[in-house]
Design a protein around this motif. Structure first.
Motif, mmCIF file in Angstrom:
data_model
loop_
_atom_site.group_PDB
_atom_site.id
_atom_site.type_symbol
_atom_site.label_atom_id
_atom_site.label_comp_id
_atom_site.label_asym_id
_atom_site.label_seq_id
_atom_site.Cartn_x
_atom_site.Cartn_y
_atom_site.Cartn_z
ATOM 1 N N TYR A 77 -20.951 23.790 21.595
ATOM 2 C CA TYR A 77 -21.018 25.140 21.028
ATOM 3 C C TYR A 77 -21.711 25.111 19.659
ATOM 4 O O TYR A 77 -22.185 26.128 19.180
ATOM 5 C CB TYR A 77 -19.617 25.752 20.891
ATOM 6 C CG TYR A 77 -18.977 26.057 22.224
ATOM 7 C CD1 TYR A 77 -19.533 27.000 23.076
ATOM 8 C CD2 TYR A 77 -17.817 25.407 22.637
ATOM 9 C CE1 TYR A 77 -18.962 27.285 24.309
ATOM 10 C CE2 TYR A 77 -17.237 25.683 23.867
ATOM 11 C CZ TYR A 77 -17.811 26.630 24.709
ATOM 12 O OH TYR A 77 -17.249 26.903 25.930
ATOM 13 N N SER A 114 -26.317 25.857 18.979
ATOM 14 C CA SER A 114 -26.507 27.242 19.397
ATOM 15 C C SER A 114 -27.427 27.998 18.449
ATOM 16 O O SER A 114 -27.559 27.629 17.276
ATOM 17 C CB SER A 114 -25.160 27.960 19.483
ATOM 18 O OG SER A 114 -24.615 28.110 18.193
ATOM 19 N N GLY A 137 -17.606 37.665 23.583
ATOM 20 C CA GLY A 137 -17.814 36.248 23.872
ATOM 21 C C GLY A 137 -16.550 35.419 23.835
ATOM 22 O O GLY A 137 -16.302 34.592 24.707
ATOM 23 N N TRP A 148 -26.734 26.645 23.613
ATOM 24 C CA TRP A 148 -26.248 28.027 23.713
ATOM 25 C C TRP A 148 -27.152 28.993 22.961
ATOM 26 O O TRP A 148 -27.582 28.709 21.848
ATOM 27 C CB TRP A 148 -24.824 28.153 23.130
ATOM 28 C CG TRP A 148 -23.780 27.548 24.007
ATOM 29 C CD1 TRP A 148 -23.394 26.234 24.027
ATOM 30 C CD2 TRP A 148 -22.983 28.209 24.995
ATOM 31 N NE1 TRP A 148 -22.409 26.045 24.969
ATOM 32 C CE2 TRP A 148 -22.139 27.235 25.585
ATOM 33 C CE3 TRP A 148 -22.892 29.533 25.438
ATOM 34 C CZ2 TRP A 148 -21.213 27.545 26.583
ATOM 35 C CZ3 TRP A 148 -21.980 29.838 26.443
ATOM 36 C CH2 TRP A 148 -21.156 28.847 27.013
ATOM 37 N N GLU A 177 -27.023 33.090 21.793
ATOM 38 C CA GLU A 177 -26.232 34.318 21.731
ATOM 39 C C GLU A 177 -27.121 35.460 21.280
ATOM 40 O O GLU A 177 -27.966 35.279 20.406
ATOM 41 C CB GLU A 177 -25.089 34.164 20.727
ATOM 42 C CG GLU A 177 -24.002 33.219 21.187
ATOM 43 C CD GLU A 177 -22.828 33.264 20.230
ATOM 44 O OE1 GLU A 177 -22.224 34.348 20.063
ATOM 45 O OE2 GLU A 177 -22.533 32.220 19.623
ATOM 46 N N SER A 191 -25.147 38.762 26.600
ATOM 47 C CA SER A 191 -25.086 38.346 25.189
ATOM 48 C C SER A 191 -24.782 36.859 25.025
ATOM 49 O O SER A 191 -24.872 36.330 23.926
ATOM 50 C CB SER A 191 -24.061 39.183 24.429
ATOM 51 O OG SER A 191 -22.794 39.078 25.025
ATOM 52 N N GLN A 192 -24.415 36.182 26.129
ATOM 53 C CA GLN A 192 -24.124 34.738 26.056
ATOM 54 C C GLN A 192 -24.944 33.998 27.109
ATOM 55 O O GLN A 192 -24.867 34.324 28.297
ATOM 56 C CB GLN A 192 -22.630 34.483 26.349
ATOM 57 C CG GLN A 192 -21.668 35.174 25.405
ATOM 58 C CD GLN A 192 -21.513 34.448 24.086
ATOM 59 O OE1 GLN A 192 -21.807 33.258 23.989
ATOM 60 N NE2 GLN A 192 -21.053 35.166 23.081
#
Length: 382
Positions: free
Chosen positions: A40, A43, A111, A244, A246, A256-257
């Motif tokens: 994560y 990103s 999210g 990732w 976003e 959105s993800q």
């Protein structure tokens, strides 16, 4: 399709969440299934130009997180559970937030709550939404697909496909499982591992009917929805060193993800998520309309010259009769005790349940399902 022969796509579970001490880690090693980590922390945040005018170039997730903590603290003081939405409205009504703040909070909630727990804000329990434990370590994917684990576990077992169970008759003397094709299986014990969505639908009749505490648990727990939309391209036109992506945009939670498979698996594939009510609405659209919407988001992130995908795969989990959703969540009025009630074996140990919905500690995860299965077997053998 041939476009995917080099990349088995996991339409359901895809990660081992936290490899340290996770029983799946040992299982993956046994099955000789290679894994790759995603993070994560790897990103990028993209802002829809519609928001640039609001000065929204750096949504501060700490602020949004603090809002949720305030809402939960408000709920804790009550003598009755509330939904996350109700709690948020109580401490910080959306109408009083600037467009900048509202966009920020809605993006965070979509999210971190609606897609993480697969339930809508007006159904997620402010008391129990995140009552679960986690394993430390990386989140890892299977380049060869999660199916390797199931195939490994299935070795030497007799597995009957095409047998849709309609009726389970159970008492202290044993069980009969009756299928829609007329086949009947007799045994001393049965472990039921169908998804919570199937239990909720009443597609399987239990005779005698399940005791009230079990029926109430099935009723109270929420069955969530998280859908995946895989878009495959000739070659990547996005940063290949990031997992990732976003996108903060006017309709939060819709496209959105995103996960890129170029860094982890070296493939030109983007995966877009939809969750909860958003996913339900998207399921009703045809594939072409879904791809058009998804690509609008992709072009907002990576530029208008982004080509159309060469292949797509997507899920509609609430419409799958053998799932009727993706995984369970703690709905308003449910508690982890409901999961324990669902998992408790019945009369004379003839009937037990297992699956992620039976895991009070690790709901919504493969490791939760695995551990609940081991528990069920242990209880029946005792």
């Amino acid at each position: 399709s041939n476009a995917w022969a080099d990349l088995p796509i996991d339409l359901g579970a895809s990660w081992i969440h936290g490899t340290k001490d996770n029983p799946l880690t040992a299982l993956a090693a046994e099955a000789k299934a290679a894994t790759v980590a995603t993070s994560y922390d790897s990103s990028l945040l993209h802002i829809d130009p519609a928001y640039a005018a609001l000065g929204l170039d750096d949504p501060d997730s700490d602020w949004a997180e603090a809002q949720v903590e305030r809402a939960m603290a408000w709920a804790e003081k009550r003598d009755k559970d509330a939904s996350l939405k109700q709690a948020l409205e109580a401490v910080s009504p959306a109408a009083k937030l600037s467009p900048f703040r509202r966009a920020q909070r809605d993006h965070y909630l979509a999210g971190n709550y609606e897609q993480e727990y697969a339930g809508p804000l007006d159904r997620l329990s402010a008391w129990h939404v995140d009552d679960s434990k986690e394993f430390a370590g990386d989140d890892v994917l299977f380049p060869g697909g999660y199916g390797q684990i199931a195939t490994h576990l299935a070795k030497g077992l007799t597995i009957k496909t095409g047998h849709v169970v309609k009726l389970v008759e159970w008492d202290a003397n044993g069980v009969s499982v009756i299928c829609d094709n007329g086949n009947v299986f007799l045994g001393d014990r049965v472990i039921v591992t169908v998804p919570l969505g199937v239990l909720k639908s009443g597609a399987i009749t239990f005779a005698p009917e399940l005791p009230p505490r079990k029926a109430k648990a099935i009723d109270r727990l929420g069955m969530g929805l998280l859908n995946k939309h895989f878009l495959r391209f000739e070659k990547p036109f996005w940063p290949t060193d990031v997992d990732w992506h976003e996108l903060v945009k006017p309709d939060p939670g819709k496209w959105s993800q995103w996960v890129s498979f170029t860094k982890a698996a070296g493939k030109p594939v983007l995966l877009g998520f939809t969750g909860a009510d958003t996913a339900k609405a998207v399921e009703a659209m045809d594939d072409r309309a879904i791809v058009a919407e998804a690509m609008a988001a992709v072009r907002t992130m990576f530029g208008n010259s982004a080509p159309d995908p060469v292949a797509v795969q997507m899920t509609r989990w609430s419409r799958d009769p053998f799932a009727l959703g993706s995984y369970s969540y703690n709905a308003v009025g449910s508690t982890p005790a409901d999961r324990k009630a669902l998992a408790a074996p019945e009369v004379g140990g003839a009937l037990a349940f297992a699956g992620e919905a039976c895991s009070a500690d690790y709901p919504g995860t493969v490791h939760g399902a695995l551990l609940s299965g081991s528990d069920a077997v242990r209880k029946l053998l005792d």
